[in-house]
Design a protein around this motif. Sequence first.
Motif, short mmCIF file in Angstrom:
data_model
loop_
_atom_site.label_atom_id
_atom_site.label_comp_id
_atom_site.label_asym_id
_atom_site.label_seq_id
_atom_site.Cartn_x
_atom_site.Cartn_y
_atom_site.Cartn_z
N LYS A 1 100.54 49.01 -28.25
CA LYS A 1 99.83 47.73 -28.07
C LYS A 1 99.98 46.86 -29.30
CE LYS A 1 96.65 47.73 -24.45
NZ LYS A 1 96.59 49.07 -23.93
N LEU A 2 99.80 47.49 -30.48
CA LEU A 2 99.89 46.71 -31.71
C LEU A 2 101.30 46.15 -31.87
CD1 LEU A 2 97.93 48.71 -34.40
CD2 LEU A 2 97.44 46.46 -33.53
N ALA A 3 102.29 46.98 -31.57
CA ALA A 3 103.66 46.52 -31.74
C ALA A 3 103.94 45.33 -30.83
CB ALA A 3 104.63 47.66 -31.46
N LEU A 4 103.40 45.42 -29.61
CA LEU A 4 103.60 44.32 -28.68
C LEU A 4 103.00 43.02 -29.20
CD1 LEU A 4 104.93 44.45 -25.93
CD2 LEU A 4 102.68 44.46 -24.89
N GLU A 5 101.77 43.15 -29.75
CA GLU A 5 101.12 41.95 -30.26
C GLU A 5 101.88 41.40 -31.46
OE1 GLU A 5 98.25 40.46 -29.46
OE2 GLU A 5 97.50 41.79 -27.91
N ARG A 6 102.32 42.30 -32.31
CA ARG A 6 102.92 41.84 -33.55
C ARG A 6 104.31 41.27 -33.34
NH1 ARG A 6 100.52 41.53 -37.47
NH2 ARG A 6 102.40 40.71 -38.39
N GLN A 7 104.90 41.60 -32.22
CA GLN A 7 106.29 41.20 -32.05
C GLN A 7 106.43 39.69 -31.98
OE1 GLN A 7 107.97 43.32 -28.86
NE2 GLN A 7 109.85 43.61 -30.01
N SER A 8 105.43 39.04 -31.35
CA SER A 8 105.59 37.61 -31.12
C SER A 8 105.11 36.76 -32.29
CB SER A 8 104.82 37.21 -29.87
OG SER A 8 103.59 37.86 -29.87
N VAL A 9 104.62 37.38 -33.34
CA VAL A 9 104.05 36.60 -34.44
C VAL A 9 105.11 36.36 -35.49
CG1 VAL A 9 102.36 36.66 -36.27
CG2 VAL A 9 101.76 37.48 -34.02
N PRO A 10 105.26 35.13 -35.96
CA PRO A 10 106.35 34.83 -36.91
C PRO A 10 106.14 35.36 -38.31
CG PRO A 10 105.05 32.87 -36.50
CD PRO A 10 104.53 33.91 -35.58
N LEU A 11 104.87 35.41 -38.78
CA LEU A 11 104.66 35.74 -40.19
C LEU A 11 104.55 37.23 -40.41
CD1 LEU A 11 101.91 33.12 -40.97
CD2 LEU A 11 104.25 33.05 -41.77
N PRO A 12 104.93 37.69 -41.61
CA PRO A 12 104.65 39.11 -41.91
C PRO A 12 103.15 39.35 -42.03
CG PRO A 12 105.64 38.01 -43.78
CD PRO A 12 105.66 37.04 -42.68
N ALA A 13 102.76 40.59 -41.82
CA ALA A 13 101.33 40.92 -41.70
C ALA A 13 100.55 40.56 -42.94
CB ALA A 13 101.16 42.40 -41.38
N ALA A 14 101.15 40.71 -44.11
CA ALA A 14 100.41 40.48 -45.34
C ALA A 14 100.01 39.01 -45.46
CB ALA A 14 101.24 40.90 -46.54
N VAL B 1 89.07 27.02 -31.59
CA VAL B 1 90.35 26.57 -32.11
C VAL B 1 91.04 27.70 -32.85
CG1 VAL B 1 91.44 25.02 -33.74
CG2 VAL B 1 89.64 24.19 -32.25
N ILE B 2 90.34 28.23 -33.87
CA ILE B 2 91.02 29.18 -34.73
C ILE B 2 91.21 30.51 -34.03
CG2 ILE B 2 90.82 30.44 -36.87
CD1 ILE B 2 89.54 27.97 -38.03
N GLY B 3 90.16 31.00 -33.41
CA GLY B 3 90.30 32.30 -32.79
C GLY B 3 91.16 32.26 -31.56
N GLN B 4 90.68 31.55 -30.59
CA GLN B 4 91.33 31.61 -29.29
C GLN B 4 92.71 30.99 -29.30
OE1 GLN B 4 89.71 32.99 -26.83
NE2 GLN B 4 90.53 32.23 -24.91
N SER B 5 92.76 29.72 -29.76
CA SER B 5 94.02 29.00 -29.61
C SER B 5 95.11 29.56 -30.50
CB SER B 5 93.81 27.52 -29.91
OG SER B 5 92.72 27.07 -29.19
N ALA B 6 94.75 29.96 -31.71
CA ALA B 6 95.79 30.48 -32.59
C ALA B 6 96.39 31.74 -32.02
CB ALA B 6 95.19 30.75 -33.97
N VAL B 7 95.54 32.58 -31.40
CA VAL B 7 96.10 33.80 -30.82
C VAL B 7 96.97 33.45 -29.61
CG1 VAL B 7 95.50 35.90 -29.60
CG2 VAL B 7 94.29 35.28 -31.67
N GLU B 8 96.49 32.51 -28.79
CA GLU B 8 97.29 32.19 -27.60
C GLU B 8 98.60 31.54 -27.96
OE1 GLU B 8 95.00 29.98 -24.87
OE2 GLU B 8 93.93 31.74 -24.15
N ALA B 9 98.61 30.81 -29.07
CA ALA B 9 99.87 30.18 -29.46
C ALA B 9 100.74 31.15 -30.24
CB ALA B 9 99.57 28.95 -30.32
N SER B 10 100.30 32.39 -30.37
CA SER B 10 101.06 33.43 -31.07
C SER B 10 101.31 33.10 -32.51
CB SER B 10 102.40 33.71 -30.38
OG SER B 10 102.18 34.32 -29.17
N LEU B 11 100.40 32.34 -33.12
CA LEU B 11 100.55 32.12 -34.54
C LEU B 11 99.96 33.28 -35.33
CD1 LEU B 11 99.58 28.38 -34.78
CD2 LEU B 11 101.82 29.37 -35.13
N VAL B 12 98.92 33.88 -34.72
CA VAL B 12 98.23 34.99 -35.38
C VAL B 12 98.07 36.09 -34.34
CG1 VAL B 12 96.06 35.69 -36.42
CG2 VAL B 12 96.97 33.46 -36.91
N ALA B 13 98.23 37.33 -34.78
CA ALA B 13 98.06 38.44 -33.84
C ALA B 13 96.59 38.71 -33.60
CB ALA B 13 98.73 39.69 -34.39
#
Lengths: 370, 522, 71
Positions: free
Chosen positions: B346-359, B394-406
């Motif tokens: 599940k984590l890998a799936l979520e992280r795959q679409s995010v552009p930035l490294p986790a740190a 805005v920050i929670g919902q939309s950022a996750v839906e736009a795949s900016l943040v996992a």
Amino acid sequence: MATEKITFHQSAYSIVLFCFGSSVIIGISSSANQDGWISIILATICIIPVFLMHARIIKLFPEKNYFEIIETVLGKKIGKIITALMLWYSVHLAALVLCNFGEFIQVFDMPETPKLSITILMILTTVYLARSGMRSIGKWSVVGICFLLFVVLFTFATSVHQMHFENLLPVMEASPSQILKSSFEIFTFPYGESVIFLCVADSFHKKDNPYRVFFLALAIVLPVFLTVFIRNLALLGLPMINASYFPSYIAVRIIEIGDFFARIESSISSNFILAGIVKIAICLLAASKGIVSLFGLQNNRVFIMPVGMLALALSSILYTSTMEMFIFLDYYMYYALPFQIIIPLGVWIVAEFKRRKKGQMINTPEDASL
Amino acid sequence: MFFKKPRERKIQNLEKQVEHWNTSLDDLKIKSSLDENITIIKKLFENMDMMRYKTIQMKGKSEKRYFLAFCDGVVDSEIINTHIVKPLMTLTPTGGDSLLEALLSSVVQVGESKIVDNFKNVVENVTYGDTILFAEGCNQAAILNTKHFALRSISEPDNEKILGGPREGFTESLTQNLSQIIRRLRTHEFKTKFITLGRITQTSICLCYIDSVVDKGVLQELFRRLEQIDIDGVLEENYISENIRDNRYSTFRTTGYTERPDVVVGKLLEGRIAMLVDGSPLVFTAPYFFIENFQSNEDYYYSFYYTSFSRFLRICAFFLTVAVPGFYLAVVAFHQEMLPVQLLMKLALERQSVPLPAAIEAVIMLLVFDILRETGMRMPSNVGHALSIVGALVIGQSAVEASLVAAPMIIVVAATGITGLLIPKLNAPIIFWRILILLMSATFGFYGLTIGLSLLFIHMSNLTSFGVEQLSLPGSFQFQNIKDIFIRAPWFKMVERPRSLTRNRVRQSGGEVRQSGGDERG
Amino acid sequence: MLIGIVLFLFLAVILYDYNVYLNKVRVQEKVVYYSLMLISLCILLLQNANVSIPSPAEAIINALRALPGIQ
């Protein structure tokens, strides 16, 4: 400058963590194969007289460290030579532990990271701890021992269902000479290295009985070593232990907790960090006290950093690969013998002799002159 | 005409002297001539239009002239008119060695008064609400207590709210605060020592302690450090405590602060010293243990089971908030094998679409959380609604839906932030150590996490508070030393005071209060 | 790059120690401090510049092998 004192329990726990320093990861090496537990018990019995001797030296010279005792008992010239030898031994020991640690982290956690950055981080933390004094090392030992015991018991308890206790059989398959040789190895590494504790013995309270400190330490170390050895042997079996460089790590790797948790070996690397930091910190403290004693200086805090850098430099040139490190371990018992047994034995005998002649406790060089 | 010239010259000289003396008034003594005193006072308070002056001249056999100086706004005009001016105009002073003493004992109807002889005391007191009385021919002045200023009413402090128990809080007046403490300590052993700090503000500071319990060594050390402070103004206890603490560069506090009188009295009873500063409701306490960051006064008012659990939660919260982002990063970036397989997928799936490294993602989200928190503190309350919408949607919902943040990162950051808000006293070290451990885990994995936590522990074990170790781990388990640390032992077990604070350890007799009828029940 | 890390480390350490310790100790202690730092700096720089430095471990093993009874 006044030295800080640590309490009775703190001193015992730091001796325990010191003994664990490298052996919790490298494993207690045994050329006696599955009779290693016999050689562990034998080595513990053999170390008892040595601990008695250490405690006696501490009791004869309360609140003095080893280097002052050497100068008091053996005179200035020989004293300086022996001080220099002990100084070299402490720095070499610090470099050895640092090397073990760097190899371990590099092989298992981060193969692409250069060993230097790993060891730099370790030595900086250790210098910070050593500079905070014995007081901080005492507090760290209290926390470290709880953590260590918890991790060892936890890994043992969760892996019982995977253990094959028949790996311990047949008993006494190895010949007595092999068992004796193996126990001699365990005797020098890790037990005998507690001679470094004599160098920081001025942090023990005068009222604490040094015999009880050493025996409390021994009473904790022996069961934990046995637990670790039996756990490794029962989980892995003999051929795997002989083939692997870090048997504890491999053993914990196969533990499965319930249905979903596995591969928890990274948690025992934190075990090593806790014990290894204490070992290196005490070696650094001992070495800085040695420098102060050798050159007749005063402030020993300022020398912890250069000694740490020296250990760092030494650790980067000592071995070029992990295999060389393990080869050296085979010769270590002969090399360490003079430092761990011969020098304290000499110091003790001369101290007792002089005391009998004088009929009282020796406290200053004037008292020691015949 | 012939005699005025030297007098005018004298007045000009005096004015020049006053200008010269403006920086240190200690040497400026009160003169015998009333005119000289009037000149000096008017010169000192030259552009201070709040000052009021009154000259009183009695007609009669002995022509005495008196001069009153006070500052409008801080005095009670009722007292001045009825009890000072009126008697001065009508009554005759009798008795006493000097004129001023006679006035104070028979004419002036004010309860608290004192006589001073230099202008430094005059200036200090007139700005604080006292009236100064000069008399012709006396080289001293009388200071009469006519203080009356508007003060805030006593209310519960906002940061230290509790569910049930005393709701008093300190205010900005030193005497009002002291009154709340002294009502709770009805003993002669409670000592209050006043000192003044700050060259321009001349703030009154009061040091309180209980004589039979306090450690005299710490007290002397505190006095010694306070004497060395040379600062122009002291507005609040932090001005002082940052100057005198041990470990000045550490992020952890080594002195305590509180706004509640019951907390202060509890700490005084254990052997600590409290320092009250005029003009601020925060009270400084020393020495300070690390565990006091997690203790709260309501721990002692409710059931010990419930409060032991709360305390345990707070201690866990500290370690969680510092270590969780680092732990998450170490597991996700370095040690993925530790996670169970389903979670890992599940984590890998979520992280795959995010552009930035986790740190970097973690650092950005923590910054966003801190910005939201700080905004929540500063903005006016009618905008609060908009802020929660911005934050959540805005920050929670939309950022996750736009795949900016996992999405797991949001959960981790929210957990970190909320546990961080549980212990407000440690907000400074949390910010610093959380980022440090995050960066070390991001670079070195579990090794970095352990090294970071080790550095934190070594730092904490180095802290001392006026010579007393903040973190005391002797290794031996004596119940009386650990009864109030991880749990809150019941009151019948609280037999002794903390060992590091005082020698006078016995607090209560320790025997259990036997209930009647116990013998029959057996 | 490792040479850069080593130089940066030594610089940072000496700068930090300068304020904390070095201006309060005597000359002999400063001499010993700087000489030890110099030795370690040289060893580390040479090692990272791929100059082979003889390892004490080798020397010890050779010396031990020379003694009778140890192989």
